[in-house]
Write a protein that holds these residues in place. Structure first.
Motif, PDB file in Angstrom:
ATOM      1  N   VAL A 187      -1.469   6.205   9.599  1.00  0.00           N
ATOM      2  CA  VAL A 187      -0.439   5.359  10.181  1.00  0.00           C
ATOM      3  C   VAL A 187      -0.071   5.864  11.571  1.00  0.00           C
ATOM      4  O   VAL A 187      -0.005   7.069  11.808  1.00  0.00           O
ATOM      5  N   CYS A 188       0.154   4.921  12.486  1.00  0.00           N
ATOM      6  CA  CYS A 188       0.571   5.278  13.840  1.00  0.00           C
ATOM      7  C   CYS A 188       2.095   5.452  13.851  1.00  0.00           C
ATOM      8  O   CYS A 188       2.826   4.526  13.518  1.00  0.00           O
ATOM      9  N   PRO A 189       2.600   6.650  14.232  1.00  0.00           N
ATOM     10  CA  PRO A 189       4.045   6.867  14.233  1.00  0.00           C
ATOM     11  C   PRO A 189       4.750   6.055  15.325  1.00  0.00           C
ATOM     12  O   PRO A 189       5.948   5.754  15.201  1.00  0.00           O
ATOM     13  N   ALA A 190       4.030   5.674  16.372  1.00  0.00           N
ATOM     14  CA  ALA A 190       4.655   4.947  17.487  1.00  0.00           C
ATOM     15  C   ALA A 190       4.805   3.461  17.189  1.00  0.00           C
ATOM     16  O   ALA A 190       5.888   2.900  17.313  1.00  0.00           O
ATOM     17  N   CYS A 191       3.711   2.795  16.772  1.00  0.00           N
ATOM     18  CA  CYS A 191       3.775   1.339  16.591  1.00  0.00           C
ATOM     19  C   CYS A 191       3.589   0.895  15.146  1.00  0.00           C
ATOM     20  O   CYS A 191       3.581  -0.296  14.858  1.00  0.00           O
ATOM     21  N   LYS A 192       3.416   1.868  14.221  1.00  0.00           N
ATOM     22  CA  LYS A 192       3.334   1.620  12.766  1.00  0.00           C
ATOM     23  C   LYS A 192       2.048   0.905  12.314  1.00  0.00           C
ATOM     24  O   LYS A 192       1.980   0.447  11.174  1.00  0.00           O
TER      25      LYS A 192
ATOM     26  N   PHE B 153      -6.818   8.257  16.267  1.00  0.00           N
ATOM     27  CA  PHE B 153      -5.925   7.643  17.254  1.00  0.00           C
ATOM     28  C   PHE B 153      -5.737   6.162  16.944  1.00  0.00           C
ATOM     29  O   PHE B 153      -6.645   5.500  16.439  1.00  0.00           O
ATOM     30  N   CYS B 154      -4.551   5.647  17.269  1.00  0.00           N
ATOM     31  CA  CYS B 154      -4.213   4.263  16.987  1.00  0.00           C
ATOM     32  C   CYS B 154      -5.077   3.323  17.831  1.00  0.00           C
ATOM     33  O   CYS B 154      -5.201   3.500  19.043  1.00  0.00           O
ATOM     34  N   GLY B 155      -5.641   2.295  17.166  1.00  0.00           N
ATOM     35  CA  GLY B 155      -6.484   1.330  17.866  1.00  0.00           C
ATOM     36  C   GLY B 155      -5.677   0.376  18.737  1.00  0.00           C
ATOM     37  O   GLY B 155      -6.244  -0.330  19.575  1.00  0.00           O
ATOM     38  N   ARG B 156      -4.342   0.335  18.546  1.00  0.00           N
ATOM     39  CA  ARG B 156      -3.505  -0.576  19.322  1.00  0.00           C
ATOM     40  C   ARG B 156      -2.824   0.124  20.502  1.00  0.00           C
ATOM     41  O   ARG B 156      -2.888  -0.356  21.626  1.00  0.00           O
ATOM     42  N   CYS B 157      -2.188   1.304  20.252  1.00  0.00           N
ATOM     43  CA  CYS B 157      -1.422   1.931  21.341  1.00  0.00           C
ATOM     44  C   CYS B 157      -1.977   3.288  21.758  1.00  0.00           C
ATOM     45  O   CYS B 157      -1.532   3.866  22.747  1.00  0.00           O
ATOM     46  N   GLY B 158      -2.947   3.823  21.007  1.00  0.00           N
ATOM     47  CA  GLY B 158      -3.593   5.067  21.424  1.00  0.00           C
ATOM     48  C   GLY B 158      -2.881   6.341  21.001  1.00  0.00           C
ATOM     49  O   GLY B 158      -3.378   7.438  21.267  1.00  0.00           O
TER      50      GLY B 158
HETATM   51 ZN   LIG Z   1       0.067   2.623  17.623  1.00  0.00          ZN
END
Ligand SMILES: [Zn+2]
Length: 297
Positions: free
Chosen positions: A154-159, A136-141
């Motif tokens: 890679v986070c698909p939401a916030c990159k 899971f993304c450490g910035r947006c989850g």
């Molecule tokens: Zn993210």
């Protein structure tokens, strides 16, 4: 260039994507235990944390890519060693060992498993841990996705990109005339001493880290710092960078909680040292050999 356990084997070609999964050597972990085929337990180890070792051990070699039958929690392609694919997988904590195989701690397998396979096991242990802890993304989850050509999630939401983590740590062997400064951390096996070591902080160079660690841990100032060599260390994800330096001033003042005991040891009367698996032993042995060959002791 000194060869050390866990550093990349010379004939290994790392890769992220495999076009045609085929016959492969498998590095299958359950927690920090590796799945191996092994002979009877018999040989002792020079690592005080390893009581018994197998006479021999080898990695499973499998023609069928799906041999784990959906049991694997995660599966990563590592690359090619001597024409053979290398895959890593993680099984659940309670998974039984298939067939005649068994679970063994990685330290137990030092020099018992093929050297290149042992090194790749250290790499696999770190990559599996990274993959497990970056789902899971450490910035947006949001749920992250593996990149197709690079070792990154890679986070698909916030990159945001999450690369495998490597924590640099500096090791310092301090010399004073015919003596070496060796210390004990509270978690060392009884009677064992080693060189000083500590993690690099954001905003400092390796040399600054070394000076700070020596000052904090034993209250001394050192100089004439010389680079020795470095080692990948998978417990859990370090890069050890070793140096030799000379004592300049200060008396031993062990840091409470970090250093149980520190002493000057005559090179010809050294205490119990770490296993040959680690850069610490290579560093101490090399400095002792050098002092003996130049008749400093
Ligand atoms: Zn993210």
């Amino acid at each position: 260039m000194l060869e050390l356990p866990f550093n990349r084997p010379l004939d290994f070609e790392p890769s992220v994507a495999c076009e045609a999964p085929g016959e492969a050597h498998w590095l299958v972990f359950r927690g920090d235990q590796l799945l191996v085929e092994m002979g009877p337990l018999e040989r002792p180890s020079d690592d005080l944390r390893v009581r018994a070792r197998p006479a021999w051990a080898c990695l499973p070699l499998q023609k069928n890519h799906n041999w784990l039958g959906g049991q694997a929690v995660r599966c990563l392609y590592l690359g090619v060693l001597q024409g053979k694919q290398i895959w890593a997988a993680e099984l659940p904590p309670e998974a039984p060992a298939p067939g005649e195989m068994s679970w063994q701690g990685l330290r137990t397998l030092f020099t018992v498993l093929d050297d290149a396979h042992f090194a790749l096991a250290g790499r696999a242990l770190q990559l599996i841990d990274w993959d497990r802890t970056h789902q899971f993304c450490g910035r947006c989850g949001a749920r992250t996705e593996p990149h197709r050509t690079e070792r990154v999630r890679v986070c698909p939401a916030c990159k945001l990109s999450a690369y495998p983590r490597v924590a640099p740590a500096v090791m310092a062997l301090v010399k004073r005339e015919t003596q070496l400064l060796l210390a004990r951390s509270p978690h060392f096996p009884p009677g064992m001493y080693s060189a000083l070591a500590g993690f690099v902080e954001p905003g400092e160079s390796l040399e600054q880290c070394l000076a700070r660690e020596v000052e904090e841990e034993v209250g001394m100032r050192v100089g004439n710092t010389r680079y020795f060599t470095s080692q990948s260390w998978p417990f859990p994800h370090s890069l050890m960078i070793a140096f030799v330096c000379d004592w300049v001033s200060g008396e031993i003042r062990p840091q409470a909680g970090e250093i149980e005991e520190a002493n000057w040891f005559e090179v010809l009367q050294l205490p119990k040292l770490p296993s040959k698996i680690s850069i610490a032993r290579k560093l101490i042995d090399a400095v002792v050999d050098e002092m003996k060959s130049t008749n400093d002791v």
